[in-house]
Design a protein around this motif. Sequence first.
Motif, PDB file in Angstrom:
ATOM      1  N   UNK A  39       0.825  -1.193   0.000  1.00  0.00           N
ATOM      2  CA  UNK A  39       0.000   0.000   0.000  1.00  0.00           C
ATOM      3  C   UNK A  39       0.865   1.252   0.000  1.00  0.00           C
ATOM      4  N   UNK A  40       1.846   1.298  -0.880  1.00  0.00           N
ATOM      5  CA  UNK A  40       2.650   2.506  -1.012  1.00  0.00           C
ATOM      6  C   UNK A  40       1.758   3.634  -1.502  1.00  0.00           C
ATOM      7  N   UNK A  41       1.832   4.773  -0.836  1.00  0.00           N
ATOM      8  CA  UNK A  41       0.928   5.868  -1.174  1.00  0.00           C
ATOM      9  C   UNK A  41       1.709   7.160  -1.315  1.00  0.00           C
ATOM     10  N   UNK A  42       1.067   8.138  -1.957  1.00  0.00           N
ATOM     11  CA  UNK A  42       1.686   9.448  -2.126  1.00  0.00           C
ATOM     12  C   UNK A  42       1.724  10.168  -0.784  1.00  0.00           C
ATOM     13  N   UNK A  43       2.720  11.023  -0.622  1.00  0.00           N
ATOM     14  CA  UNK A  43       2.841  11.770   0.626  1.00  0.00           C
ATOM     15  C   UNK A  43       1.686  12.748   0.762  1.00  0.00           C
ATOM     16  N   UNK A  44       1.206  12.907   1.995  1.00  0.00           N
ATOM     17  CA  UNK A  44       0.158  13.875   2.280  1.00  0.00           C
ATOM     18  C   UNK A  44       0.740  15.284   2.192  1.00  0.00           C
ATOM     19  N   UNK A  45      -0.122  16.298   2.057  1.00  0.00           N
ATOM     20  CA  UNK A  45       0.377  17.680   1.993  1.00  0.00           C
ATOM     21  C   UNK A  45       1.275  18.015   3.177  1.00  0.00           C
ATOM     22  N   UNK A  46       2.435  18.597   2.889  1.00  0.00           N
ATOM     23  CA  UNK A  46       3.395  18.938   3.938  1.00  0.00           C
ATOM     24  C   UNK A  46       4.415  17.856   4.212  1.00  0.00           C
ATOM     25  N   UNK A  47       4.136  16.645   3.724  1.00  0.00           N
ATOM     26  CA  UNK A  47       5.037  15.518   3.923  1.00  0.00           C
ATOM     27  C   UNK A  47       5.830  15.254   2.640  1.00  0.00           C
ATOM     28  N   UNK A  48       7.063  14.780   2.811  1.00  0.00           N
ATOM     29  CA  UNK A  48       7.930  14.438   1.690  1.00  0.00           C
ATOM     30  C   UNK A  48       8.201  12.938   1.746  1.00  0.00           C
ATOM     31  N   UNK A  49       7.916  12.234   0.644  1.00  0.00           N
ATOM     32  CA  UNK A  49       8.143  10.801   0.595  1.00  0.00           C
ATOM     33  C   UNK A  49       9.628  10.502   0.423  1.00  0.00           C
ATOM     34  N   UNK A  50      10.139   9.554   1.209  1.00  0.00           N
ATOM     35  CA  UNK A  50      11.540   9.136   1.116  1.00  0.00           C
ATOM     36  C   UNK A  50      11.697   7.767   0.457  1.00  0.00           C
ATOM     37  N   UNK A 212      17.240  -5.870  14.114  1.00  0.00           N
ATOM     38  CA  UNK A 212      18.279  -6.621  14.824  1.00  0.00           C
ATOM     39  C   UNK A 212      17.923  -8.109  14.796  1.00  0.00           C
ATOM     40  N   UNK A 213      18.718  -8.898  14.064  1.00  0.00           N
ATOM     41  CA  UNK A 213      18.518 -10.351  13.933  1.00  0.00           C
ATOM     42  C   UNK A 213      17.036 -10.647  13.669  1.00  0.00           C
ATOM     43  N   UNK A 214      16.461  -9.864  12.808  1.00  0.00           N
ATOM     44  CA  UNK A 214      15.031  -9.962  12.515  1.00  0.00           C
ATOM     45  C   UNK A 214      14.803  -9.541  11.071  1.00  0.00           C
ATOM     46  N   UNK A 215      13.975 -10.295  10.352  1.00  0.00           N
ATOM     47  CA  UNK A 215      13.552  -9.875   9.022  1.00  0.00           C
ATOM     48  C   UNK A 215      12.371  -8.940   9.175  1.00  0.00           C
ATOM     49  N   UNK A 216      12.490  -7.755   8.575  1.00  0.00           N
ATOM     50  CA  UNK A 216      11.461  -6.733   8.718  1.00  0.00           C
ATOM     51  C   UNK A 216      11.147  -6.121   7.366  1.00  0.00           C
ATOM     52  N   UNK A 217      10.004  -5.458   7.276  1.00  0.00           N
ATOM     53  CA  UNK A 217       9.616  -4.751   6.060  1.00  0.00           C
ATOM     54  C   UNK A 217       9.216  -3.323   6.414  1.00  0.00           C
ATOM     55  N   UNK A 218       9.510  -2.396   5.489  1.00  0.00           N
ATOM     56  CA  UNK A 218       9.213  -0.978   5.680  1.00  0.00           C
ATOM     57  C   UNK A 218       8.478  -0.462   4.450  1.00  0.00           C
ATOM     58  N   UNK A 219       7.617   0.516   4.651  1.00  0.00           N
ATOM     59  CA  UNK A 219       6.954   1.177   3.528  1.00  0.00           C
ATOM     60  C   UNK A 219       6.460   2.554   3.977  1.00  0.00           C
ATOM     61  N   UNK A 220       6.085   3.378   2.990  1.00  0.00           N
ATOM     62  CA  UNK A 220       5.489   4.697   3.251  1.00  0.00           C
ATOM     63  C   UNK A 220       6.334   5.530   4.214  1.00  0.00           C
ATOM     64  N   UNK A 221       7.617   5.631   3.923  1.00  0.00           N
ATOM     65  CA  UNK A 221       8.533   6.418   4.760  1.00  0.00           C
ATOM     66  C   UNK A 221       8.435   7.878   4.327  1.00  0.00           C
ATOM     67  N   UNK A 222       8.072   8.751   5.254  1.00  0.00           N
ATOM     68  CA  UNK A 222       7.851  10.154   4.933  1.00  0.00           C
ATOM     69  C   UNK A 222       8.406  11.047   6.035  1.00  0.00           C
ATOM     70  N   UNK A 223       8.779  12.260   5.650  1.00  0.00           N
ATOM     71  CA  UNK A 223       9.254  13.252   6.610  1.00  0.00           C
ATOM     72  C   UNK A 223       8.492  14.547   6.390  1.00  0.00           C
ATOM     73  N   UNK A 224       8.191  15.232   7.480  1.00  0.00           N
ATOM     74  CA  UNK A 224       7.594  16.584   7.411  1.00  0.00           C
ATOM     75  C   UNK A 224       8.594  17.551   8.035  1.00  0.00           C
ATOM     76  N   UNK A 225       9.356  18.281   7.204  1.00  0.00           N
ATOM     77  CA  UNK A 225      10.391  19.169   7.740  1.00  0.00           C
ATOM     78  C   UNK A 225       9.823  20.525   8.156  1.00  0.00           C
TER      79      UNK A 225
END
Length: 231
Positions: A39-50, A212-225
């Motif tokens: 469910x990768x999505x576009x950044x909301x207003x004010x947020x920047x997708x990384x 840490x010694x774990x398989x993980x998944x990440x998505x929808x990484x965003x920053x609001x500067x």
Amino acid sequence: MKSYSLTLKRTQIPVLAALLLVLASCTGNPKTENRTTPQTKSAEPGWVSLFDGETLNGWEVTNFGTQGPVRISGGNIVLGMGDGCTGITWTGNFPTINYEVQLEAKKITGNDFFCGMTFPVAESFCSLIIGGWGGPVVGLSNIDGYDASENETRTLKKFEHDTWYHIHLKVTPEKIEAWINEEKMVDFATENRKLSIRPEVELSKPFGICSWVTTAALRNIQVKPDLQAGH
């Protein structure tokens, strides 16, 4: 008012049946969709997708020396299980104060932290640990030299495998705050406190995410500067 009817030819019936079967397979219970559907999505207003959902543009695989494989799969960044930390580090500019970060993370295999987020706090750095010390610990590492298992930010939460968690971090000159699925987990005033990171995540600076010694998944990484400008 016109009514519309559909008359099917005999040769069209198998095609319609196949289409209905495909549509039915796409409709499942919410818990199953939460576990499997990208469910990768576009950044909301004010947020920047990384993260664009397709490449590691802007990131580098952190050379911890203990890392497992890192790959893109189904619109997610998958951090493979290693002998210690496996992670990614942002290579572009990143704010140091008055900003927010949000992302989604899940634990696939393993029983330690599936999101260790290292971030700047003005001239210092700190890490938000999600699911550490055998799975339940949430907190900041380090505060006055004490890691998340030993300082006052330590809280316990049960984390299920193959379940997405929304993580939200806010950094201001006065405090560090963090939420998981809208539940506030950290509310820490930073005045007159010493912030630091553990040596294992030194290569995650200025901003990085690891497991840490774990398989993980990440998505929808965003920053609001620049929260001051935005509020």
